[in-house]
Design an enzyme around this catalytic site. Structure first.
Site, PDB file in Angstrom:
ATOM      1  N   GLU A 207      -6.287   6.471  -1.743  1.00 50.57           N
ATOM      2  CA  GLU A 207      -6.361   5.352  -0.808  1.00 50.57           C
ATOM      3  C   GLU A 207      -6.999   4.126  -1.451  1.00 50.57           C
ATOM      4  OE1 GLU A 207      -4.615   5.393   1.610  1.00 50.57           O
ATOM      5  OE2 GLU A 207      -4.230   7.520   1.835  1.00 50.57           O
TER       6      GLU A 207
ATOM      7  N   HIS B 211       1.907   4.257  -2.968  1.00 52.76           N
ATOM      8  CA  HIS B 211       1.674   5.699  -2.794  1.00 52.76           C
ATOM      9  C   HIS B 211       2.860   6.539  -3.265  1.00 52.76           C
ATOM     10  CE1 HIS B 211      -2.142   6.150  -0.868  1.00 52.76           C
ATOM     11  NE2 HIS B 211      -1.817   5.587   0.280  1.00 52.76           N
TER      12      HIS B 211
ATOM     13  N   HIS C 247       0.831  -1.212   0.000  1.00 55.67           N
ATOM     14  CA  HIS C 247       0.000   0.000   0.000  1.00 55.67           C
ATOM     15  C   HIS C 247       0.869   1.268   0.000  1.00 55.67           C
ATOM     16  CE1 HIS C 247      -3.727   2.182   1.623  1.00 55.67           C
ATOM     17  NE2 HIS C 247      -2.760   3.074   1.797  1.00 55.67           N
ATOM     18  N   GLU C 248       1.773   1.333   0.987  1.00 56.30           N
ATOM     19  CA  GLU C 248       2.551   2.570   1.147  1.00 56.30           C
ATOM     20  C   GLU C 248       3.536   2.775  -0.003  1.00 56.30           C
ATOM     21  OE1 GLU C 248       1.403   4.522   3.305  1.00 56.30           O
ATOM     22  OE2 GLU C 248       0.260   3.037   4.434  1.00 56.30           O
TER      23      GLU C 248
HETATM   24 ZN   LIG Z   1      -2.774   5.109   2.050  1.00 58.70          ZN
END
Ligand SMILES: [Zn+2]
Length: 1082
Positions: free
Chosen positions: A519, A500, A496-497
């Site tokens: 998100e 980003h 996830h990170e």
């Molecule tokens: Zn996030």
């Protein structure tokens, strides 16, 4: 409307897009708009009122269909853009009249009491006789050139037009308190001297201070006589002389003739207004210089301190930042909005013995001449980025480094005695970084990627560019301490990170109302990218059970919010980081990927990231990029992406597709808003931008033959024999549920019982999950749902079994304190024991082979059997508590993560069982271990154990520790992880005690946490009710404290409890009878 590539398409809607609408007479238009406004107001009324209105309308229509006036009227509904005056989308009602002589005479006086859609179906059936006498052309003309409402091809008939591309109504919602747009930042250059205690001698008057000097450069966009910046600094310079305006003259900076005349600080709006003694013209550039002093707080926002343990057992402090969403203004005065991107330069002066980190890599260190105990670290400047990504840290955490194949260093910083716990995270980060570089075809733009692990952090992780911060619980993994499920969480969170770093950091949303896009995409990557990068298998399938399952369940409450929620107040921003954003967001992105295909989706993402690199974009920009990629590949998906996506992002909830059989050769499909409790409309605070009508991509198969995706708006008629095995939403590809007609349900049951493997495991999961959710909502008899799991004893695939366990869990939960709860538990135990015997091996609970689905199901089985009162399981857990925890960790200084021998997968419930059966001695042992513990994961299990105590006084003291001062109270003032404390492991008694504690202390709690909205949300979300009297307590509390109403947690608690009580009234008796009947059969 030629924006779709129609080449080679035989799709049934292709015709729709070829006609240009003729001009509309302005008078007619005016009349129509008037009518629309009236209808829109009607929609705002309560459901009952709306139904009355509809009935009236329908009666009027019915009259018009009678042979006396010789006309047939069909209401055609086209959802158009919102009326700006009040933000509610109007419905355009178009009368479509067909001359009677073309219609077969029908003297029946039918009523349309079940709503417009049903009415449409009935009217449509009557007009079927004439439908094909009247050609498309005729129909279109009679509609004034609008899209046709009824279309047919290959025996499929659609009721209701597909939605065309709508005008761009994405006028940025006005959020109060936004900065004027007369200037924009170019760069900030911040020098901070951080007086962090614990390393060198620091004068008492400087302890925990930060001395800052800021130089920033701005460009003037439009003429202005003032500068407005965000600032929430504790001590902001308020005299004009302290703010200097400079200009560049060659290499030198000299004073500008324009200077600050007055300074106005607005602490509510968190701004500082600098009035100028002159003005700047558009196009000019200027520099602003200011020095100020800040404080290191422990507030977990802005620049704050967290604690950790050194090798010699001492407690130390470190400094770290949390800037998202709006906390950079607590670090420096700046334009703290995501589309005010700028370059950040940083120099940190910090005590000798510590290391300073920043988004950019260190470029050198030197002694500070004036203060010999301090070192100065210089860093490479950041690329142009949003202020919420600013990050820096000062600590003496231990470092471990690895590099990617391209030579990018990936460094992890963690307290030294846990350094062995970071290997897995480093490994995953490198894999994901390399994967995304290939996937996005853009090299990671910074020179290093750091991971820092901290204990005191309000979120799971933060994706700051180049310096990601993690809550220790979500980044460390060690087989002795962590369960295999934590390993899954670490892998998912890193995926996830790291995603980003591109999606969010390189390309950022324009305003917070679109944060869901950041998100949602990152959450989509958690399951898909992690599996596709080969980091962890099985996650791709678990998505359907976990992420999509959570999204369905959260979003079936009327109080749920749309993914894309207009923001009116700044305080609402932090509330957007909720499960809707993550789970529903991921589900909607996944559905989009299913609709356009993995390759087109990937190409669209690549184009989007390239086009908007270092800039900002809205969600329509992403859709445009994907559309472009569809065009480039000559693909045609049969519907416009934008209106399809908007109906899933701009209104709450999701549809259920209802199947009916009008004759032996067809099925008719219609849709409605799926609500857990259809009587809770009043709790829908957000309205419905599109009247809770969706454009549904219908994935389906008939007799195991997959069909091309077909789009549905109001209704669809498919050819299907009675004996056909009809499966809609096969493989769970769409974000909707399906309720079949009785014949189709029984055909499905027949197939499941005969040979379930003819349906895919994901389809079986969908059928189980949908049938129980529909029964739960009162839309399907429970008998039908229970028949869907009758085949379970022969089920070997773990995903459908997980679906069944979860469905039974919900039933048990909803029984609450009902007197018949025991009978339900007995049934659940009987169903699950057969799998428990087949699957669970207590000697093998570590899952070192990384079979994550196996670990998940073993965890669920043990957990659910324990909750259903299975004595054998409870006794085993209790034995482990005594033998493998208490006996192993007797020493006063024992650290549970080092001495506990309880398998990590079941530690939490083992500790809970121990505390539940135990007395003061057990409670105090857990408390001692909690205070000694160094690993946050273990700490949270110990806390869960403590909350299982049956002693009211101990529980009261436990909650009171949220308000304890340093070195006082039950936990000796040791820092409390509010998330662990409030979000997990509450049990009947602790829930009750928490409610009482909150009602008594809410003012103090709000005062303490008001600046940290994440914690305020945890406080509100922890409120629960399962009985009438608890519900009454919450309602009376809200009546006397209306300001608390702005937190969704309360509305949800009220709705959950009401629906649970309604559920018990409706289903408990019948279910118990049914369970008793079936108990002998399973
Ligand atoms: Zn996030």
């Amino acid at each position: 409307m030629a924006d779709l590539d129609l080449s080679g398409s035989s799709n049934l809607v292709a015709l729709v897009y070829n006609e240009q609408p003729p001009p509309v007479d302005p008078k007619v238009l005016q009349e129509r708009l008037k009518k629309e406004k009236q209808m829109k107001k009607d929609e705002e009324k309560t459901k009952r009122q709306r139904e009355k209105e509809k009935e009236k309308e329908e009666r009027r229509n019915t009259k018009m269909t009678s042979p006396h006036n010789k006309r047939v009227t069909i209401e055609h509904v086209k959802y158009s853009s919102p009326d700006d005056s009040d933000g509610v989308k109007p419905r355009e009602v178009v009368d479509h009249t067909v001359e009677e002589e073309e219609a077969p005479e029908d003297k029946s006086d039918f009523r349309c009491g079940k709503g417009v859609i049903f009415c449409l179906v009935i009217v449509f059936l009557i007009s079927m006789g004439v439908a094909f006498i009247v050609s498309f052309k005729l129909t279109e003309q009679s509609l004034g050139g609008r899209k046709t409402i009824i279309q047919e091809e290959d025996g499929i008939v659609r009721l209701g037009a597909l939605f065309s591309s709508e005008p761009d109504d994405d006028v940025e919602e006005e959020t109060e308190g936004r900065l004027p747009r007369n200037i924009e930042p170019i760069w900030y250059n911040l020098t901070s001297r951080v007086f962090l205690p614990g390393f060198v001698d620091i004068p008492a008057n400087k302890l925990r201070l930060v001395e800052n000097s800021l130089l920033a450069k701005f460009r003037v966009v439009s003429d202005t006589k003032e500068i407005v910046l965000n600032s929430a600094l504790s001590k902001i310079p308020e005299s004009a002389e302290e703010w200097k305006i400079l200009k560049e003259e060659g290499d030198r900076l000299v004073a500008s003739p324009v200077q600050v005349s007055t300074v106005t600080v607005n602490s509510t709006a968190e701004t500082v207004l600098l009035a100028l003694n002159g003005g700047f013209k558009a196009g000019m550039e200027f520099l602003l210089k200011v020095s100020y002093v800040g404080n290191l707080s422990s507030s977990k926002i802005g620049l704050y301190t967290s604690t950790y343990r050194t090798v010699d057992g001492k407690e130390r402090e470190l400094v770290v930042t949390q800037s998202e969403p709006q906390n950079t203004r607590r670090i420096l005065p700046c334009m703290d909005e995501p589309d005010r991107k700028a370059v950040f330069r940083m120099t940190i002066e910090h005590p000798k013995g510590t290391r300073a980190l920043f988004n950019g890599i260190e470029t050198g260190t030197e002694p500070v001449a004036t203060t010999p105990d301090f070192v100065r670290t210089h860093f490479k400047e950041t690329p142009r980025m949003s202020s919420y990504l600013l990050a820096f840290a000062v600590s003496d955490l231990a470092m471990k480094v690895t590099t990617t194949s391209r030579g990018i260093p990936v460094r992890a910083f963690v307290q030294s005695d846990l350094i062995d716990h970071i290997d897995y995270a480093l490994n995953v980060t490198v894999k994901m970084l390399e994967y995304y570089e290939k996937e996005f075809q853009i090299p990671y733009p910074l020179d290093k990627l750091d991971l820092i692990s901290v204990k005191d952090f309000s979120f799971g992780a933060m994706e700051n560019w180049g310096l990601m911060v993690f809550h220790e619980r979500f980044i460390l993994f060690h087989p002795q301490v962590s369960s295999p499920l934590s390993k899954k969480e670490v892998a998912k969170l890193l995926s996830h990170e790291v995603s980003h770093q591109w999606f969010g950091n390189l390309v950022t949303m324009k305003w917070w109302s679109d944060v869901w896009l950041n998100e949602a995409f990152a959450s989509h990557c958690e399951d898909t990218a992690t599996a596709r990068a080969g980091v962890m298998e099985g996650l791709d399938d678990l998505f359907y059970f976990k992420t999509q399952g959570d999204a369905h369940s959260d979003d079936s409450f009327a109080s749920s919010r749309p993914l894309s929620t207009p923001l009116h107040k700044q305080v609402e921003i932090a509330q957007l980081f909720d499960s809707t954003t993550y789970s529903k967001g991921a589900s909607i992105v996944r559905q989009l990927e299913e609709v356009v295909g993995v390759d087109n989706f990937r190409n669209g993402i690549r184009a989007y990231l390239k086009k908007f690199s270092y800039g900002n974009a809205g969600h329509d920009d992403l859709i445009e990029s994907i559309k472009e990629s569809l065009r480039a590949n000559l693909s045609y998906i049969g519907a416009e992406l934008k209106p399809f996506m908007r109906r899933f992002t701009k209104q709450n909830g999701f549809p259920v597709v209802n199947v009916e059989r009008p004759d032996t050769m067809h099925v008719e499909l219609s849709q409605e808003w799926f609500q857990k409790d259809s009587n809770s409309d009043g709790l829908n605070k957000h309205g419905a931008s599109y009247g809770h009508v969706w454009e549904i991509p219908l994935f389906y198969e008939i007799n195991e033959e997959p069909k091309a995706v077909t789009w549905m708006t109001e209704g669809l008629r498919l050819p299907s024999n009675q004996s056909d095995l009809l499966i809609l939403n096969s493989d769970s590809r769409g974000f909707y549920r399906v309720n079949y007609d009785p014949r189709s349900w029984s055909r499905i049951h027949e197939q499941l019982n005969k040979n379930h493997t003819h349906l895919s495991p994901l389809t079986r999961l969908r059928l189980i999950t949908d049938s129980f959710a529909l029964a739960d909502a009162g839309k399907l008899p429970y008998d039908v749902a229970l028949d869907t799991i009758r085949y379970l004893p022969s089920e070997d695939d773990r995903i459908p079994i997980l679906g069944a366990i979860q469905a039974l869990e919900l039933i048990q939960k909803q029984m609450g304190g009902n007197e018949d709860q025991e009978k339900v538990k007995t049934f659940i135990r009987r169903v699950l024991t057969q799998f428990y015997k087949k699957i669970v091996n207590w000697e093998r609970l570590t899952f070192e082979d990384e079979d994550i689905i196996e670990a998940e199901i073993v965890d669920r089985l043990i957990n659910q059997l324990w909750q259903s009162g299975d004595k054998e399981v409870a006794d085993k857990l209790h034995r482990l508590f005594e033998d493998s925890l208490l006996n192993q960790c007797k020493d006063a200084n024992s650290i549970s993560s080092q001495c506990s021998k309880v398998p990590p997968l079941i530690r939490s419930i083992s500790y809970c069982e121990g505390a539940k059966r135990g007395r003061d001695e057990e409670f105090n042992a857990l408390l001692r271990l909690y205070k000694n513990e160094i690993a946050v994961t273990e700490k949270s299990r110990l806390m869960n154990g403590l909350k299982c105590s049956r002693d009211t006084a101990s529980l009261k003291r436990l909650f009171q520790s949220l308000l304890d001062e340093k070195n006082q109270g039950l936990l000796s003032g040791k820092s409390v992880d509010e998330e662990v404390f409030l979000k997990y492991g509450n049990h009947d008694l602790s829930k009750k005690i928490y409610n009482e504690f909150f009602f008594e202390n809410h003012e103090k709690l709000m005062k303490k946490y008001s600046k940290n909205t994440a914690i305020v949300s945890y406080l509100a979300d922890a409120i629960t009710a399962s009985t009438k009297s608890e519900l009454a307590d919450i309602e009376s509390f809200l009546l006397s404290n209306p300001s608390m109403d702005e937190f969704d947690g309360f509305a949800k608690a009220v709705e959950t409890c009401r629906s649970s009580l309604t559920w018990q009234r409706k289903h408990a008796k019948h279910l118990v009878e049914e369970f008793e009947k079936r108990s002998n059969r399973v």
